[in-house]
Write an enzyme that holds these catalytic residues in place. Structure first.
Site, mmCIF file in Angstrom:
data_model
loop_
_atom_site.group_PDB
_atom_site.id
_atom_site.type_symbol
_atom_site.label_atom_id
_atom_site.label_comp_id
_atom_site.label_asym_id
_atom_site.label_seq_id
_atom_site.Cartn_x
_atom_site.Cartn_y
_atom_site.Cartn_z
ATOM 1 N N GLY A 60 0.795 -0.955 -0.413
ATOM 2 C CA GLY A 60 0.092 -0.040 0.060
ATOM 3 C C GLY A 60 0.809 1.027 -0.012
ATOM 4 O O GLY A 60 2.301 1.070 0.457
ATOM 5 N N CYS A 91 5.844 -5.985 1.393
ATOM 6 C CA CYS A 91 5.655 -4.905 1.784
ATOM 7 C C CYS A 91 4.938 -4.021 2.152
ATOM 8 O O CYS A 91 5.078 -4.015 3.698
ATOM 9 C CB CYS A 91 5.495 -4.031 -0.219
ATOM 10 S SG CYS A 91 6.294 -4.512 -0.813
ATOM 11 N N TYR A 92 3.992 -3.464 2.426
ATOM 12 C CA TYR A 92 3.461 -2.445 3.984
ATOM 13 C C TYR A 92 2.945 -3.778 4.778
ATOM 14 O O TYR A 92 2.669 -3.158 6.030
ATOM 15 C CB TYR A 92 2.332 -1.585 3.275
ATOM 16 C CG TYR A 92 1.790 -1.349 4.114
ATOM 17 C CD1 TYR A 92 1.731 0.267 4.713
ATOM 18 C CD2 TYR A 92 0.295 -1.614 4.436
ATOM 19 C CE1 TYR A 92 0.784 0.817 6.046
ATOM 20 C CE2 TYR A 92 -0.340 -0.997 5.669
ATOM 21 C CZ TYR A 92 -0.341 0.123 6.716
ATOM 22 O OH TYR A 92 -0.838 0.974 7.302
ATOM 23 N N HIS A 180 7.168 -6.671 -4.691
ATOM 24 C CA HIS A 180 5.917 -7.555 -5.123
ATOM 25 C C HIS A 180 6.453 -9.178 -5.812
ATOM 26 O O HIS A 180 6.875 -8.859 -7.616
ATOM 27 C CB HIS A 180 5.611 -6.491 -6.098
ATOM 28 C CG HIS A 180 4.658 -5.325 -5.105
ATOM 29 N ND1 HIS A 180 3.699 -5.070 -4.170
ATOM 30 C CD2 HIS A 180 6.029 -4.333 -5.349
ATOM 31 C CE1 HIS A 180 3.370 -3.943 -4.137
ATOM 32 N NE2 HIS A 180 4.642 -3.864 -4.035
ATOM 33 N N GLU A 182 4.293 -10.452 -6.684
ATOM 34 C CA GLU A 182 3.230 -11.098 -8.150
ATOM 35 C C GLU A 182 3.257 -10.636 -9.206
ATOM 36 O O GLU A 182 2.989 -10.606 -10.047
ATOM 37 C CB GLU A 182 2.235 -9.936 -7.483
ATOM 38 C CG GLU A 182 1.249 -9.067 -7.198
ATOM 39 C CD GLU A 182 2.552 -8.254 -6.302
ATOM 40 O OE1 GLU A 182 1.719 -6.874 -6.293
ATOM 41 O OE2 GLU A 182 3.054 -9.002 -5.154
ATOM 42 N N GLY A 237 -21.548 -6.990 -25.385
ATOM 43 C CA GLY A 237 -20.381 -7.397 -24.401
ATOM 44 C C GLY A 237 -19.818 -9.074 -24.361
ATOM 45 O O GLY A 237 -21.352 -9.806 -24.271
ATOM 46 N N ASP A 239 -19.286 -9.685 -21.244
ATOM 47 C CA ASP A 239 -19.757 -9.715 -19.820
ATOM 48 C C ASP A 239 -21.534 -10.468 -19.746
ATOM 49 O O ASP A 239 -21.793 -11.547 -18.940
ATOM 50 C CB ASP A 239 -19.046 -8.548 -18.936
ATOM 51 C CG ASP A 239 -18.122 -7.883 -19.182
ATOM 52 O OD1 ASP A 239 -17.253 -9.266 -18.970
ATOM 53 O OD2 ASP A 239 -17.483 -7.015 -18.686
ATOM 54 N N THR A 241 -23.395 -11.020 -21.976
ATOM 55 C CA THR A 241 -23.841 -12.402 -22.963
ATOM 56 C C THR A 241 -24.060 -13.287 -21.894
ATOM 57 O O THR A 241 -23.735 -14.900 -21.835
ATOM 58 C CB THR A 241 -22.913 -12.084 -24.345
ATOM 59 O OG1 THR A 241 -22.588 -11.270 -24.586
ATOM 60 C CG2 THR A 241 -23.251 -13.552 -24.964
ATOM 61 N N LYS A 362 -12.331 -10.599 -16.149
ATOM 62 C CA LYS A 362 -12.540 -10.609 -17.237
ATOM 63 C C LYS A 362 -11.956 -12.281 -17.897
ATOM 64 O O LYS A 362 -12.762 -13.260 -18.786
ATOM 65 C CB LYS A 362 -11.770 -9.709 -18.088
ATOM 66 C CG LYS A 362 -12.207 -9.674 -18.797
ATOM 67 C CD LYS A 362 -13.559 -8.748 -19.667
ATOM 68 C CE LYS A 362 -14.016 -8.209 -20.392
ATOM 69 N NZ LYS A 362 -15.402 -7.555 -20.566
#
Length: 436
Positions: A60, A91-92, A180, A182, A237, A239, A241, A362
């Site tokens: 953060g 990290c934070y 990080h 990730e 779109g 989503d 659909t 997504k």
């Protein structure tokens, strides 16, 4: 793995405002482990109700010394230790662990930002699959640093400058990384996360999209009574659909879909999406031509029985980004996602919500759509803005046949990209009508 097993292997992310928090969640899901993200200051009860096996404290932008710096709930340390939950601070999150357990964090003399090299000092715990002296490139972003560790903790890796890069106390199940893992800028970061989850925490990989489909079908069938009807506004779109296809599988033709041609669509968009809806997906869709009404504004579809539910293609990032930022002191959501109606509908809409995709990203929605037979070409379509071509035409969109010119230009441009074989490797491409 059944739904109960998936929940018992939950990896919960406490979000303290890092721009990479979503990425942590996605990386873990890519390992076939279910992961959720909640606000870092969430109540202890809300965390306990989820019953996580692992908790990750995100990074953060804050300093643990700052007034009102965000922190996990009172009783958190006692809870994770009594329930034998493994905790990883990033990290934070590392600095929070150190500070809250009696160590010391100071403004760093060696502030580190960007790509850095770290070396393993002890081949145990987080680096149990490494050797002492092994080096790797990682992505750091911190101004504070841990200068005194809590009792029982040890440093297992340091940066080239000598700053603490990784700490742990295996006996108490606390671990921390001052970088990080990730992000792609930490090439071995995913290996470290994978080792932590599977070898240290003993998490079982078993979460897959087929299970999500089965679970959502059960939820929808249990939610919508046999006499209830459901309405869904299809945008064309991915989503909406996929959401409609999922609900249709659950309740059949009691789902009523509406596709509105607002006059701001792409070239032959109406014909193309209706063909997909009707021929490929067999969805019950009514097409409403409201182009004249919409365009004039710029210069109740009936289903036999009143619907009780509205389907929305809300995604997990919509939910996460609609939460107040940790440490902001705000209790309301960001307006950036207000158009998704996350958290409910306006009071004057007498409908209940069905959001079957609200825990998916997504790429996971595309996977789900593929399982249900949504055509691959449709799933790979580039995103299209809600306001349509209106945002790609500066000024009055109704002047000088601008929309038709743009539609044709966009179609030629997109087809050229397809012909070059690069359409699927581009996230979004489009033409814009520039004033002359």
């Amino acid at each position: 793995m059944d739904a109960q097993d998936v929940k018992s292997n939950l990896v919960l992310i406490l979000d303290f405002g890092s721009q990479y928090t979503h990425l942590i969640t996605r990386r873990i899901r890519a390992l076939n482990v279910f992961s959720l993200c909640v606000n870092g200051t969430s109540s202890l009860k809300s965390i306990a109700d989820l019953n996580p096996s692992v908790i990750i404290l995100s990074g953060g932008p804050h300093s643990v010394h700052a007034p009102n710096a965000p922190c996990f709930a009172p009783g958190f340390i006692e809870y994770v230790e009594s329930h034998k939950v493994h905790v990883l601070g990033i990290c934070y999150g590392l600095q929070l662990i150190v500070q809250q357990l009696g160590g010391e964090v100071r403004v760093g003399e060696k502030q580190e930002y960007g790509r850095m090299e770290i070396a393993v000092e002890k081949a145990v715990g987080l680096f149990g699959n490494k050797k002492i002296g092994d080096r790797q490139s990682v992505w750091m972003s911190h101004g504070d640093e841990a200068v005194k560790l809590p009792e029982g903790f040890e440093v297992v890796a340091r940066s080239r400058q000598g700053a603490v890069a990784a700490v742990e106390n295996p006996g108490r199940r606390f671990y921390g990384l001052q970088y990080h893992p990730e992000v792609t800028h930490s090439p071995e970061g995913m290996e470290t996360l994978k080792y932590f989850l599977f070898d240290i925490c003993g998490v079982a990989a078993g979460w897959k999209m087929e299970d999500v489909l089965d679970e959502e079908l059960k939820v929808i069938k249990n939610t919508v009574t046999p006499d209830d009807h459901v309405i869904c506004a299809l945008s064309g779109g991915v989503d909406s659909t996929v959401a409609a296809t999922l609900v249709h599988k659950a309740i059949g033709d009691r789902l009523h879909c509406v596709f509105v041609d607002n006059g701001l669509l792409r070239w032959r968009e109406r014909e193309r999406v209706m063909e997909t809806f009707e021929k490929d997906l067999h969805l019950p869709v009514t097409c409403v031509d409201a182009s004249e009404q919409f365009l004039s504004k710029l210069k109740e579809q009936k289903v036999g029985k009143k619907p009780a539910y509205l389907v929305q293609g809300t995604l997990y990032p919509d939910v996460i980004e609609s939460c107040p930022p940790p440490g902001s002191g705000r209790t309301h959501s960001h307006t950036i996602k207000s158009h998704h109606n996350v958290g409910g509908l306006p009071k004057d809409m007498k409908l209940k919500l069905i959001e079957p995709l609200k825990l998916l990203f997504k790429d996971e929605v595309r996977q789900l759509g593929k399982i249900m037979g949504v055509p691959q070409a449709f799933l790979k379509r580039h995103p299209f803005p809600g306001p349509g071509l209106a945002v790609r035409v500066p000024g009055d969109v109704t002047l000088e046949n601008r929309l038709d010119i743009l539609r044709k230009a966009d179609e030629i441009f997109i087809q050229a990209i397809r012909d070059a074989g690069i359409y699927d490797s581009i996230w979004q491409a489009f033409a814009v009508f520039m004033q002359y």
